[in-house]
Design an enzyme around this catalytic site. Structure first.
Site, PDB file in Angstrom:
ATOM      1  N   ARG A 238       0.853  -1.184   0.000  1.00  0.00           N
ATOM      2  CA  ARG A 238       0.000   0.000   0.000  1.00  0.00           C
ATOM      3  C   ARG A 238       0.888   1.232   0.000  1.00  0.00           C
ATOM      4  NH1 ARG A 238      -3.693  -2.367  -1.444  1.00  0.00           N
ATOM      5  NH2 ARG A 238      -5.804  -2.493  -0.622  1.00  0.00           N
ATOM      6  N   GLU A 267      -2.215   7.405  -4.835  1.00  0.00           N
ATOM      7  CA  GLU A 267      -2.688   6.881  -6.111  1.00  0.00           C
ATOM      8  C   GLU A 267      -4.168   7.212  -6.335  1.00  0.00           C
ATOM      9  OE1 GLU A 267      -1.675   2.702  -5.061  1.00  0.00           O
ATOM     10  OE2 GLU A 267      -3.693   2.294  -5.786  1.00  0.00           O
ATOM     11  N   HIS A 285      -1.205  -0.605  -9.959  1.00  0.00           N
ATOM     12  CA  HIS A 285      -1.826  -1.405  -8.895  1.00  0.00           C
ATOM     13  C   HIS A 285      -2.540  -2.656  -9.455  1.00  0.00           C
ATOM     14  CE1 HIS A 285      -3.513  -1.078  -4.555  1.00  0.00           C
ATOM     15  NE2 HIS A 285      -3.402  -2.347  -4.937  1.00  0.00           N
TER      16      HIS A 285
HETATM   17  C1  DGY Z   1      -5.778  -5.823  -2.418  1.00  0.00           C
HETATM   18  O1  DGY Z   1      -6.338  -6.898  -2.551  1.00  0.00           O
HETATM   19  O2  DGY Z   1      -5.563  -5.310  -1.321  1.00  0.00           O
HETATM   20  C2  DGY Z   1      -5.370  -5.107  -3.656  1.00  0.00           C
HETATM   21  O3  DGY Z   1      -4.336  -4.223  -3.395  1.00  0.00           O
HETATM   22  C3  DGY Z   1      -6.554  -4.383  -4.257  1.00  0.00           C
HETATM   23  O4  DGY Z   1      -7.229  -3.704  -3.280  1.00  0.00           O
END
Ligand code: DGY
Length: 321
Positions: A238, A267, A285
């Protein structure tokens, strides 16, 4: 009248059909996130919501819920949701653990290998017609086999990444708040070390912790300064776990060899300077983005919604709910 389920973003058709067999479904599949106002209104009207990391479900949104039973996040991470507020109103919050870790681990390895061997810049170079013959120094990269892999956060994804290192005959270090059971460490062939040690000894450092108050900016200027000049940072967790500004400075000054980022602090906005860097791969992502995995995640979201609306506890409540 059937209970209303709102899906705030693009979602697999099969899963939408399954929801449609039991519920009224309002599908916002344009690819644009809902405005705060629309999100609030959906929260007020729905019995179930399928949400995404781009939906900020904070206290002010949750306060608008009237008969909402479940917020089912389409993803493993759930830092976009104020879980305490939802719980206080008796609204379940679920995520999708257990179904995307292998895919995300595959992807992490694609980034490790891709950055180490300059795959993306070399492809760009070739397409641009710059390849005029074999060169002894053309796109020299670093070896992966036999090197040291550092895994920060040895949850499902981190462990799946570590397991794959066996085939590359690597030394595997890991760091997280709590040590794994010895049997698990043996299975992974991984050694528990301090943050300082993992930073200073890893050739490939990969981050797999969730974003919490504790992990926010866990990798900043001071931590990057401990990394080897030949090391790579791979980040698929993240944004905000890594201080992007500090990373951009380090990459600009070649203080580390490179980075691969699938997530960013703000993002979809990109931190200034990132796009100008040759030693950094930046991606939108897509860690869990395989056909199979995204479908399986959606099926789990639907299972959770059905459970909640039929009066059962959903199977994958988020930790801390
Ligand atoms: C997750 O599964 O956490 C991915 O980053 C998408 O949200």
């Amino acid at each position: 009248m059937k209970p209303l389920i709102t899906i705030t973003q693009v979602f697999p058709e099969k899963a939408i059909e399954r929801l449609g067999q039991q519920f009224e479904v309002r599908y916002h599949g344009s690819g644009q996130s809902l405005s705060l106002e629309a999100l609030g209104q959906a929260t007020a009207e729905s019995a179930g919501m399928v949400t995404y990391l781009s939906d900020k479900i904070d206290q002010s949104i949750i306060a608008q819920a009237q008969s909402l039973k479940i917020i089912a996040n389409y993803g493993a991470g759930f830092n976009n949701i104020d879980v305490a507020s939802a719980r206080a109103k008796g609204i379940f919050v679920t995520n999708t653990p257990g179904v995307l870790h292998e895919t995300t681990a595959d992807f992490t390895w694609a980034l490790i290998l891709g950055t180490a061997r300059c795959i993306i810049p070399a492809d760009r170079f070739t397409r641009e017609g710059k390849f005029h013959g074999w060169g002894a120094k053309l796109f020299l990269g670093h070896d992966v086999y036999g090197k040291t892999l550092g895994v920060i956060g040895c949850g499902e994804i981190g462990r799946a990444v570590a397991r794959r290192a066996t085939g590359f005959n690597m030394r595997v270090l890991y760091h997280q708040r709590n040590r794994l059971p010895e049997s698990e460490e043996q299975l992974l062939g991984a050694e528990f070390v301090s943050l300082e040690q993992i930073l200073s000894e890893s050739d490939y450092l990969t981050v797999h912790v969730p974003l919490t108050d504790e992990t926010k900016y866990m990798i900043g200027e001071k931590e990057i300064a401990l990394m080897k000049p030949t090391a790579y940072l791979i980040h698929t967790a993240r944004g905000k776990v890594v201080d992007d500004k500090a990373l951009v400075s380090a990459l600009k000054e070649n203080r580390i060899a490179g980075a691969a980022l699938d997530v960013f602090e703000d993002e979809p906005a990109l931190t200034e300077g990132l796009t100008e860097l040759d030693n950094c791969v930046i991606l939108p992502h897509i860690g869990s983005a395989s056909f199979d995995t995204r479908n399986t995640m959606a099926e789990l979201v639907v299972d959770n919604i059905i459970d909640a609306l039929e009066g059962r506890t959903p199977r994958t409540l988020v930790p801390g709910w």
